[in-house]
Design a protein around this motif. Structure first.
Motif, PDB file in Angstrom:
ATOM      1  N   ALA A   1     -10.387   1.092  -5.514  1.00 19.63           N
ATOM      2  CA  ALA A   1      -9.096   1.804  -5.442  1.00 19.63           C
ATOM      3  C   ALA A   1      -8.124   1.003  -4.581  1.00 19.63           C
ATOM      4  O   ALA A   1      -6.942   0.853  -4.919  1.00 19.63           O
ATOM      5  CB  ALA A   1      -9.301   3.199  -4.859  1.00 19.63           C
ATOM      6  N   LEU A   2      -8.632   0.457  -3.472  1.00 15.33           N
ATOM      7  CA  LEU A   2      -7.766  -0.324  -2.574  1.00 15.33           C
ATOM      8  C   LEU A   2      -7.243  -1.583  -3.261  1.00 15.33           C
ATOM      9  O   LEU A   2      -6.150  -2.053  -2.973  1.00 15.33           O
ATOM     10  CB  LEU A   2      -8.542  -0.718  -1.306  1.00 15.33           C
ATOM     11  CG  LEU A   2      -8.861   0.424  -0.341  1.00 15.33           C
ATOM     12  CD1 LEU A   2      -9.721  -0.066   0.808  1.00 15.33           C
ATOM     13  CD2 LEU A   2      -7.571   1.048   0.192  1.00 15.33           C
ATOM     14  N   ILE A   3      -8.017  -2.132  -4.167  1.00 19.25           N
ATOM     15  CA  ILE A   3      -7.578  -3.333  -4.887  1.00 19.25           C
ATOM     16  C   ILE A   3      -6.597  -2.972  -6.007  1.00 19.25           C
ATOM     17  O   ILE A   3      -5.561  -3.627  -6.184  1.00 19.25           O
ATOM     18  CB  ILE A   3      -8.806  -4.064  -5.507  1.00 19.25           C
ATOM     19  CG1 ILE A   3      -9.680  -4.693  -4.423  1.00 19.25           C
ATOM     20  CG2 ILE A   3      -8.387  -5.104  -6.538  1.00 19.25           C
ATOM     21  CD1 ILE A   3      -9.163  -5.985  -3.854  1.00 19.25           C
ATOM     22  N   LEU A   4      -6.931  -1.915  -6.770  1.00 20.68           N
ATOM     23  CA  LEU A   4      -6.152  -1.661  -7.990  1.00 20.68           C
ATOM     24  C   LEU A   4      -4.855  -0.888  -7.766  1.00 20.68           C
ATOM     25  O   LEU A   4      -3.899  -1.060  -8.523  1.00 20.68           O
ATOM     26  CB  LEU A   4      -7.019  -0.926  -9.021  1.00 20.68           C
ATOM     27  CG  LEU A   4      -8.183  -1.751  -9.604  1.00 20.68           C
ATOM     28  CD1 LEU A   4      -8.934  -0.946 -10.657  1.00 20.68           C
ATOM     29  CD2 LEU A   4      -7.681  -3.054 -10.222  1.00 20.68           C
ATOM     30  N   LEU A   5      -4.794  -0.042  -6.716  1.00 20.60           N
ATOM     31  CA  LEU A   5      -3.561   0.730  -6.503  1.00 20.60           C
ATOM     32  C   LEU A   5      -2.346  -0.179  -6.251  1.00 20.60           C
ATOM     33  O   LEU A   5      -1.302  -0.002  -6.891  1.00 20.60           O
ATOM     34  CB  LEU A   5      -3.754   1.744  -5.365  1.00 20.60           C
ATOM     35  CG  LEU A   5      -4.596   2.975  -5.744  1.00 20.60           C
ATOM     36  CD1 LEU A   5      -4.942   3.817  -4.515  1.00 20.60           C
ATOM     37  CD2 LEU A   5      -3.890   3.845  -6.778  1.00 20.60           C
ATOM     38  N   PRO A   6      -2.452  -1.179  -5.353  1.00 21.50           N
ATOM     39  CA  PRO A   6      -1.277  -2.057  -5.190  1.00 21.50           C
ATOM     40  C   PRO A   6      -0.956  -2.875  -6.432  1.00 21.50           C
ATOM     41  O   PRO A   6       0.207  -3.256  -6.643  1.00 21.50           O
ATOM     42  CB  PRO A   6      -1.676  -2.993  -4.036  1.00 21.50           C
ATOM     43  CG  PRO A   6      -3.002  -2.586  -3.557  1.00 21.50           C
ATOM     44  CD  PRO A   6      -3.538  -1.508  -4.418  1.00 21.50           C
ATOM     45  N   ILE A   7      -1.979  -3.118  -7.264  1.00 24.51           N
ATOM     46  CA  ILE A   7      -1.725  -3.902  -8.490  1.00 24.51           C
ATOM     47  C   ILE A   7      -0.806  -3.139  -9.447  1.00 24.51           C
ATOM     48  O   ILE A   7       0.001  -3.738 -10.163  1.00 24.51           O
ATOM     49  CB  ILE A   7      -3.062  -4.301  -9.156  1.00 24.51           C
ATOM     50  CG1 ILE A   7      -3.686  -5.449  -8.359  1.00 24.51           C
ATOM     51  CG2 ILE A   7      -2.867  -4.716 -10.607  1.00 24.51           C
ATOM     52  CD1 ILE A   7      -4.993  -5.962  -8.905  1.00 24.51           C
TER      53      ILE A   7
ATOM     54  N   ILE B   1      -3.271  -8.809  -1.999  1.00 23.45           N
ATOM     55  CA  ILE B   1      -2.809  -7.757  -2.917  1.00 23.45           C
ATOM     56  C   ILE B   1      -1.980  -6.714  -2.165  1.00 23.45           C
ATOM     57  O   ILE B   1      -0.944  -6.255  -2.656  1.00 23.45           O
ATOM     58  CB  ILE B   1      -4.042  -7.062  -3.555  1.00 23.45           C
ATOM     59  CG1 ILE B   1      -4.775  -8.017  -4.492  1.00 23.45           C
ATOM     60  CG2 ILE B   1      -3.655  -5.784  -4.262  1.00 23.45           C
ATOM     61  CD1 ILE B   1      -4.310  -7.988  -5.892  1.00 23.45           C
ATOM     62  N   TRP B   2      -2.420  -6.343  -0.977  1.00 23.45           N
ATOM     63  CA  TRP B   2      -1.688  -5.325  -0.222  1.00 23.45           C
ATOM     64  C   TRP B   2      -0.336  -5.829   0.250  1.00 23.45           C
ATOM     65  O   TRP B   2       0.656  -5.105   0.195  1.00 23.45           O
ATOM     66  CB  TRP B   2      -2.539  -4.802   0.950  1.00 23.45           C
ATOM     67  CG  TRP B   2      -3.337  -3.630   0.483  1.00 23.45           C
ATOM     68  CD1 TRP B   2      -4.596  -3.646  -0.022  1.00 23.45           C
ATOM     69  CD2 TRP B   2      -2.896  -2.271   0.384  1.00 23.45           C
ATOM     70  NE1 TRP B   2      -4.984  -2.394  -0.421  1.00 23.45           N
ATOM     71  CE2 TRP B   2      -3.962  -1.517  -0.170  1.00 23.45           C
ATOM     72  CE3 TRP B   2      -1.722  -1.611   0.699  1.00 23.45           C
ATOM     73  CZ2 TRP B   2      -3.879  -0.146  -0.417  1.00 23.45           C
ATOM     74  CZ3 TRP B   2      -1.641  -0.239   0.468  1.00 23.45           C
ATOM     75  CH2 TRP B   2      -2.709   0.473  -0.081  1.00 23.45           C
TER      76      TRP B   2
END
Lengths: 77, 476
Positions: B280-286, B195-196
């Motif tokens: 947050a780390l998963i959804l922000l780049p999404i 994801i990142w």
């Protein structure tokens, strides 16, 4: 100390309820409005990201003040 | 890319084999097999909870949901998840206490025990079976359509679905929950990395976050506010989704069990905070992936957008990691759910342990096959189907919460009301009855009515019990 913990825990719950309610008001999600922008992000996004981290902080505080204990069988929260 | 796929795919399969065999050797009792020894630490707890929660639905569904519905999608998932993690603190604590007092074999068994009737367990099991099997099917379907788009001549969609379900069943049947937890940890790590890489490259492409949203505004300004271009993210939709998602640890047994198997309260609480950061780390780049899709793939079908952005625009190595990451995500979420269904059935069975375990293993196989069949006949609308699953299981929320929290647990009336609620919701999904009652969404209304009913019922029973004790004391 236990009495204080119960009070702080209830304050955390109140904070979470308050943040949840604010999220669904026009303050965060006004229909069709994207201003003011912050760091280039539209209003609904930056304000709800702030609220998200508000939840995380309250969860962290909640872990510090949670009144129940595993060993003692806990008290009502 | 084929070489990369073979290398990374081979590594992944080899690690699954190692996990299964290692878990098989560590498993000495049925309890080990079902509950992984119930001594999970913070990091493994975080990864297995996150991997169970974030699935194909997150990796494929959410970028598309942002692309089509705009930034309000953050409220739909992230805010609901954040509130859920807070709920884990209190609910997890009380659940673990009840589990210690009563002995935990599964949520259905615990409900039967707390309500004093097996009907509570039956209604709970019926609810999770009805709404989890479709959710498993979504995972399998999601990855199957993706693989079909990438390799159009290799296998038909049902062939990919069958292969995925087979891998999932083999290693969960051999290794039990411990093997599933190991694979969850692996999947969580792959998911985060993938994801990142894609999210950062999307922002880099625009030159910054501000520039990205400027381009999105030029395409369609409605993407920058609610209810979004399609008018889906209304107040009622988001509130109903909020409650449905917040209820996941209460009503979805694969998640509930992960709260019970944590080593102690401290580990559970640390996991809840870590989940907030991890999510947050998963959804922000999404968000960035979704906005990129809105600008460049606004008018194409979901599968074309996903295959282009997640695969064809990436380097061969990243593309291969994406493919394996997607398969791993689908497998790890699905096996957790299928395994949880088996555990729930087991908690309702009585008799000799060996026979019960055999029945459980056969049931896991049958649930896997049911999910496979559903995955072949279902549609491609992953997020909305997942939401139906969340909404369906959330109807069980008041029943479970009253069982765990109430001083005097309600009786058959709440069990019957919950059963009726499930049937009404199912009827609305089958279009036998409308899904709106006047201006209100039926799922939201059902949840509110059942919640108020459970609260009033519990308070009434507590008061009656208090008066009875007082009467006895006066008589003495």
């Amino acid at each position: 100390m236990k009495g204080n913990k119960a009070l702080y825990w209830k304050l955390c719950i109140a904070g979470v309820v308050l943040l949840s309610v604010i999220t669904f008001t026009p303050l965060v999600m006004p229909a069709g409005v994207s201003h003011p922008m912050l760091f280039g992000m539209p209003r609904t996004l930056w304000s709800s990201i702030l609220i998200y981290f508000g939840f995380v902080v309250l969860t962290w505080i909640g872990t510090r003040v949670y009144p129940g204990s595993d060993e003692e069988g806990g008290e009502e929260a | 890319m084929t070489t990369w796929l073979i290398v990374i795919g081979g590594l992944w399969l080899a690690m699954l084999a190692v996990f299964s065999l290692r878990s098989y050797r560590q498993t000495e009792t049925a309890h080990d097999y079902i509950f992984a020894g119930s001594s999970v630490g913070t990091v493994i707890g975080l990864m297995t909870f996150a991997a169970t929660l974030f699935s194909t639905f997150t990796l494929m569904g959410m970028p598309d949901f942002f692309r089509v519905n705009g930034v309000g999608a953050w409220i739909f998932l992230a805010i609901s998840d954040a509130a859920m993690f807070f709920l884990v603190l209190g609910f997890g604590f009380h659940l673990r206490r009840k589990a210690r007092e009563r002995g935990y074999r599964g949520v259905a068994g615990l409900m039967s025990d707390l309500y004093g009737t097996r009907w509570a367990g039956y209604v709970y099991f019926a609810g999770v079976f009805l709404f989890l099997v479709p959710y498993v099917a979504i995972q399998v379907r999601g990855i199957a359509i993706f693989l079909t788009a990438i390799f159009p001549n290799a296998l038909p969609a049902w062939g990919w679905s069958t292969a995925i379900v087979t891998v999932m069943l083999i290693y969960s049947e051999i290794g039990g929950l411990r093997a599933i937890i190991y694979s969850d940890t692996l999947q969580g790590t792959i998911l985060l990395v993938v994801i990142w890489i894609i999210g950062v490259s999307a922002i880099h492409h625009f030159g910054g976050v501000g520039e990205m949203f400027q381009e999105v505004r030029a395409v369609d300004p409605k993407l920058l506010s609610t209810p979004g271009p399609q008018g889906l993210l209304t107040f009622q939709f988001l509130v109903a989704s909020f409650f449905a998602i917040v209820m996941i640890p209460v009503t979805q047994p694969q998640v509930t069990t992960r709260l019970v198997i944590m080593k102690n309260k401290q580990k559970l609480h640390r996991m809840a905070v870590s989940l907030g950061i991890f999510t947050a780390l998963i959804l922000l780049p999404i968000i960035a992936i979704g906005m990129y899709g809105a600008v460049y793939y606004g008018q194409v079908p979901a599968r074309e957008f996903l295959s282009q952005v997640l695969l064809f625009e990436q380097t061969d190595a990243v593309g291969a990691i994406v493919v394996i990451g997607l398969i791993a995500a689908a497998v790890s979420t699905s096996d957790s759910q299928i395994f949880a269904l088996g555990t729930e059935l087991r908690s309702l069975l009585s008799g000799k342990e060996k026979r019960v375990m055999f029945t459980t293993r056969v049931a896991v196989l049958c649930f896997g096959l049911a999910a496979l069949i559903f995955s072949i006949i279902t549609t491609d609308q992953l997020v909305l189907l997942a939401r139906v699953s969340f909404a369906g299981t959330s109807i069980l929320g008041p029943l479970v919460i009253a069982g765990i929290f109430a001083k005097r647990v309600p009786g058959m009336e709440l069990i019957a009301a919950t059963g009726a609620g499930l049937l009404i919701f199912l009827a609305s999904l089958l279009h036998l009855i409308p899904d709106m009652v006047g201006p209100f969404r039926l799922d939201l209304l059902l949840l509110i009515v059942l919640g108020v009913f459970a609260l009033v019922d519990s308070l009434y029973r507590t008061r009656v019990a208090g008066e009875a004790v007082l009467g006895e004391e006066e008589a003495v």
